[in-house]
Design an enzyme around this catalytic site. Structure first.
Site, PDB file in Angstrom:
ATOM      1  CB  ALA A 194     -25.057 -18.133-121.353  1.00  0.00           C
ATOM      2  CG  HIS A 219     -21.787 -20.040-116.986  1.00  0.00           C
ATOM      3  ND1 HIS A 219     -21.306 -21.318-117.161  1.00  0.00           N
ATOM      4  CD2 HIS A 219     -22.901 -19.942-117.745  1.00  0.00           C
ATOM      5  CE1 HIS A 219     -22.100 -21.964-118.007  1.00  0.00           C
ATOM      6  NE2 HIS A 219     -23.074 -21.151-118.363  1.00  0.00           N
TER       7      HIS A 219
END
Length: 272
Positions: free
Chosen positions: A126, A224
């Protein structure tokens, strides 16, 4: 023109990510790559999910998976990581771990890979911009910080929370539950901070990579935010990853594995 020998892939673990990768390989999404074997704890469950298992695709134990595979993709719970890692590396194969946080707890595996002629390849997962962080690391990186926000369900059961008797049940507003280094985060949240572990390995290491973890009931995606300050660039990026069937893992992980495997056989590879 002679045809190339197919790259033989083994998958350790058929959870949400491993099963997705296996199905894509069986569908032939990468020419020149074949799924050869899998290692699972529950063979009957695996066979129900993939009828080809046991016929065209072999079952192997964790320690024997690398016997007839060139690449082993690890998609296991953290507790099973080392067994398949050591067996793969000792046979001089290419090891592709998804439990990247376990590399921080088992740094000897990197030395072992050098001694055995093996390689460890961490997929991007990711982590948007991993290439940029690696490029920055060729110069001087001053600081790296990641702030991770996840729905509370995706953080339940983490050792850090269990040891401190922290409950996230009924949480109504964002709550910071961890503030420390990537190494400390890997110990306290072994199934949740693989992205931070990969970031630390690409950049300034696990002891200089700062990490905040928030349990946030207002988000539905694993989010994130990363900031990197170096002598060559200042980088800021935010990734919102849609959770897979396993809320601790994003849907982007399986495609990232496929992209990494494709890069091993493709005539053109974009990105370092």
């Amino acid at each position: 023109m002679t045809s190339k020998t197919p790259l033989r892939v083994g998958i350790a673990g058929l959870g949400a990510v491993g099963l997705d990768v296996a199905r894509r390989l069986i569908d032939g999404v990468i020419e020149g790559v074949t799924l050869t074997a899998v290692a699972v704890r529950d063979a009957d469950k695996a066979r129900r999910a993939l009828p080809q298992l046991g016929d065209l695709i072999a079952f192997r134990s964790m320690s024997a998976l690398a016997d007839d595979c060139d690449v082993v993709v690890e998609c296991l719970p953290p507790a099973l990581f080392r067994e398949v890692a050591v067996a793969t590396i000792d046979k001089g194969r290419l090891f592709m771990p998804l439990s990247v946080a376990q590399l921080l707890k088992n740094p000897d595996l990197i030395t072992r890979a050098k001694e055995k002629g093996a390689r460890i390849l961490v997929p991007t997962g990711a982590l948007l911009g991993l290439d940029a962080v690696r490029a920055a690391a060729e110069g001087t990186i001053h600081s790296v910080k990641m702030v991770t926000r996840k729905p509370p369900k995706g953080l339940e059961g983490a050792p850090y929370l269990v040891e401190r008797s922290v409950s996230l049940e009924g949480l109504k507003e964002p709550r910071k539950i961890f503030d420390g280094t990537a190494r400390e985060g890997a110990i306290g949240f072994p199934a949740n901070v693989n992205v931070a572990a990969a970031l630390s390995l690409a950049g300034v290491g696990p002891d200089r990579t700062q990490l905040e973890i928030w349990a946030d009931p207002t988000v539905t995606r694993n989010t994130h935010t990363i900031t990197v300050d170096s002598d060559a660039m200042r980088l800021s990026m935010t990734i919102e990853s849609i959770p897979s069937e396993n809320p601790r893992t994003g849907k982007s992980v399986a495609p990232s594995v496929i992209a990494a495997l494709r890069g091993l056989v493709s005539e053109l590879k974009v990105g370092s």
